[in-house]
Design an enzyme around this catalytic site. Structure first.
Site, PDB file in Angstrom:
ATOM      1  CE1 TYR A   1      -1.703  -2.317  -3.744  1.00 39.69           C
ATOM      2  CE2 TYR A   1      -0.466  -0.712  -5.022  1.00 39.69           C
ATOM      3  CZ  TYR A   1      -0.933  -1.168  -3.809  1.00 39.69           C
ATOM      4  OH  TYR A   1      -0.625  -0.509  -2.650  1.00 39.69           O
TER       5      TYR A   1
ATOM      6  CD  GLU B   1       1.191   4.370  -6.516  1.00 37.75           C
ATOM      7  OE1 GLU B   1       0.099   4.907  -6.723  1.00 37.75           O
ATOM      8  OE2 GLU B   1       1.302   3.196  -6.114  1.00 37.75           O
TER       9      GLU B   1
ATOM     10  CD  GLU C   1       1.751   2.075  -2.065  1.00 33.67           C
ATOM     11  OE1 GLU C   1       0.765   1.736  -2.743  1.00 33.67           O
ATOM     12  OE2 GLU C   1       2.020   3.258  -1.801  1.00 33.67           O
TER      13      GLU C   1
ATOM     14  CG  ASN D   1       4.226   1.812  -4.774  1.00 29.30           C
ATOM     15  OD1 ASN D   1       5.215   1.435  -4.155  1.00 29.30           O
ATOM     16  ND2 ASN D   1       3.645   2.966  -4.543  1.00 29.30           N
TER      17      ASN D   1
ATOM     18  NE  ARG E   1       6.522   4.410   0.476  1.00 31.95           N
ATOM     19  CZ  ARG E   1       5.551   4.438  -0.428  1.00 31.95           C
ATOM     20  NH1 ARG E   1       4.774   3.388  -0.610  1.00 31.95           N
ATOM     21  NH2 ARG E   1       5.355   5.501  -1.162  1.00 31.95           N
TER      22      ARG E   1
ATOM     23  CG  HIS F   1       1.404   8.685  -0.517  1.00 34.91           C
ATOM     24  ND1 HIS F   1       2.081   7.498  -0.313  1.00 34.91           N
ATOM     25  CD2 HIS F   1       0.241   8.347  -1.123  1.00 34.91           C
ATOM     26  CE1 HIS F   1       1.342   6.478  -0.769  1.00 34.91           C
ATOM     27  NE2 HIS F   1       0.221   6.973  -1.256  1.00 34.91           N
TER      28      HIS F   1
HETATM   29  C1  GAL Z   1      -1.477   3.041  -4.391  1.00 34.40           C
HETATM   30  C2  GAL Z   1      -1.333   4.192  -3.447  1.00 34.40           C
HETATM   31  C3  GAL Z   1      -1.774   3.919  -2.056  1.00 34.40           C
HETATM   32  C4  GAL Z   1      -2.960   2.980  -1.943  1.00 34.40           C
HETATM   33  C5  GAL Z   1      -2.871   1.828  -2.923  1.00 34.40           C
HETATM   34  C6  GAL Z   1      -4.103   0.963  -3.008  1.00 34.40           C
HETATM   35  O1  GAL Z   1      -1.638   3.509  -5.691  1.00 34.40           O
HETATM   36  O2  GAL Z   1       0.011   4.642  -3.399  1.00 34.40           O
HETATM   37  O3  GAL Z   1      -1.963   5.141  -1.424  1.00 34.40           O
HETATM   38  O4  GAL Z   1      -4.133   3.648  -1.950  1.00 34.40           O
HETATM   39  O5  GAL Z   1      -2.592   2.278  -4.210  1.00 34.40           O
HETATM   40  O6  GAL Z   1      -5.026   1.474  -3.903  1.00 34.40           O
END
Ligand code: GAL
Length: 454
Positions: free
Chosen positions: A296, A165, A367, A294, A75, A119
């Protein structure tokens, strides 16, 4: 052993501004990130993406590393200003050539391209001319750019992501001002979010009407969301966590799946939240062939009752006040170098929340990853992936329709306001010499792909 479904898509991800460099090469126009990162104090150490990983010149070497790692899907994003230097107008042939060569090289190596159109690197001209995402003019500019990409690359690209995002673009770019274009307002973010959705819908309509039948691809949007765990079992905290998820993910996913913003947003925001016309609603509803996610981290949510808590986590663009939510983390949770808590079960819960709210759509995690300093065995990163992939598998067992997973990121790169100080890659990059090498996590990921599990 943890096994994944047959045909599960295993990939890695990057984005143009974070890796390409060559910021003015071959006719490329400037983007808001070129401009923002050049301003004093906006990024750590004044870092910019002028050179980054120099991927523009080294893409063949990078694809060879991907191939060596056994990666099946890649991607990446297209830089709008390489294709259309001022955002509209004439197509830049050299920009087309670069992405055309990149796509060919991927296909030669049996790696499936997944292409993000936006992006975050908005053409600076469009920001200057009409305020970028704040103006409805952006909708047609984006549609026009998307159409150019479908025309030139759609025969070879079968997976499109319109926008990466929207929450970050709107909230960090137009609410809190910590990302380009650096605007601070508790109205702008909802206006920018509105235009991001409408631009997505127009691009999808264009693809479906003019290209999809012949080219046979799919198109969707990638939204980001953390999990929000109720701090206690009290009904008011449970309601706060739900509100927080709706202000985060449902802000963008409800219009796409249901045709309108969540009721709580309409109620709490009043006139600050723009309204869709019935035609716009009809265009939006059903406008994604898959659900890009995405993910985290996780935070606790509780009813704020006027105490908004850890504002430094997301600044003060007004969004926590709008939600009436107080966020916090458990001190015992391990954290990545970004300070983000590692909570795999939050990922599982989020996948099931999406399943229930949106009638079990096909989800691709576009992501997931973590920042850690380089260590010989890279064990923190490997453990992170083990935890999150384990949680993904459990969500699948519980009925979530998760069909693929993209590691963020293929290699260390320009981490926005954090510059080069945070390393998310499964490949190490020495930014002085541009040497790359696989980390232990890349080798581990190779075995996951080969075994379809671990
Ligand atoms: C996401 C973003 C990425 C990368 C990742 C880690 O929000 O799409 O570009 O930076 O976070 O912070």
């Amino acid at each position: 052993m943890i096994y994944f479904p047959k045909n599960f898509v295993w990939g890695t991800a990057t984005s143009a501004y974070q890796i390409e460099g060559a910021w003015k090469k071959d006719g490329k126009g400037l983007s808001i990130w070129d401009d923002f990162s050049a301003q004093k104090g906006k990024t750590k150490n004044g870092d910019t993406g002028k050179i980054a990983c120099d991927h523009y010149h080294r893409y063949k070497e990078d694809i060879a590393l991907m191939k060596a790692a056994g990666i099946k899907a890649y991607r990446f994003s297209i830089s709008w200003t390489r294709i259309l230097p001022s955002g509209m107008g004439e197509v830049n042939a050299k920009g087309i050539q670069f992405y055309s060569d990149l796509i060919d090289e991927l296909l030669r190596n049996d790696i499936t391209p997944w292409v993000t159109l936006y992006h975050w690197d908005l053409p600076l001209e469009l920001e200057k001319e009409f305020g970028g995402w704040l103006s409805p003019k952006i909708i047609y500019a984006f549609k026009n750019y998307a159409k150019v990409c479908f025309e030139y690359f759609g025969e070879r690209v079968k997976h499109w992501i319109t926008i990466n995002e929207a929450w970050v673009v709107a909230t960090l770019g137009y609410g809190q001002g910590v990302f380009a274009p650096g605007k601070i307002s508790n109205e702008y973010l909802y206006l920018a979010g509105h235009h991001l959705l409408l631009a997505h819908a127009e691009a999808v309509e264009c693809y479906r009407n003019k290209f999809q039948t012949q080219q046979g691809g799919v198109i969707g949007m990638s939204n980001n969301c953390d999990w929000r765990e109720p701090k206690t079992d009290a009904p008011e905290d449970q309601a706060a966590a739900q509100r927080s998820l709706e202000f985060f993910l449902a802000w963008f996913a409800d219009p796409i799946y249901e045709g309108d913003y969540p009721e709580i947003m309409r109620k709490n925001l009043g006139e600050r939240l723009p309204k869709f016309t019935p035609e716009q609603q009809a265009k939006l509803k059903g406008s994604s062939d898959f659900f890009g996610l995405n993910h985290y981290t996780t935070m606790f949510a509780e009813a704020a009752n006027g105490n908004f808590g850890e504002q430094e986590v997301y600044g003060n663009g007004g969004i926590l006040e709008d939600q009436d939510v107080h966020l916090s983390v458990d001190e015992n949770w391990e954290k990545t170098d970004m300070g983000w808590a590692i909570v795999p079960w939050g990922c599982q819960k989020l996948l099931l929340w999406i399943k229930d709210r949106y009638d079990n759509p096909a989800v691709f995690i576009t992501e997931n990853g973590c920042a850690f300093e380089d260590e010989a065995d890279d064990s923190k990163r490997v453990n992170f992936f083990k935890g999150y992939l384990g949680a993904c598998e459990q969500a699948i067992s519980a009925g979530a329709n998760l069909q693929g997973y993209f590691v963020w990121s293929f290699m260390d790169n320009f981490e926005w306001a954090e510059g080069y100080s945070k390393r998310f890659g499964i490949h190490y990059v020495d930014f002085d010499t541009q040497q790359r090498s696989p980390k232990a996590s890349a080798k581990w990921y190779t075995s996951v792909i080969q075994n379809n599990g671990f």
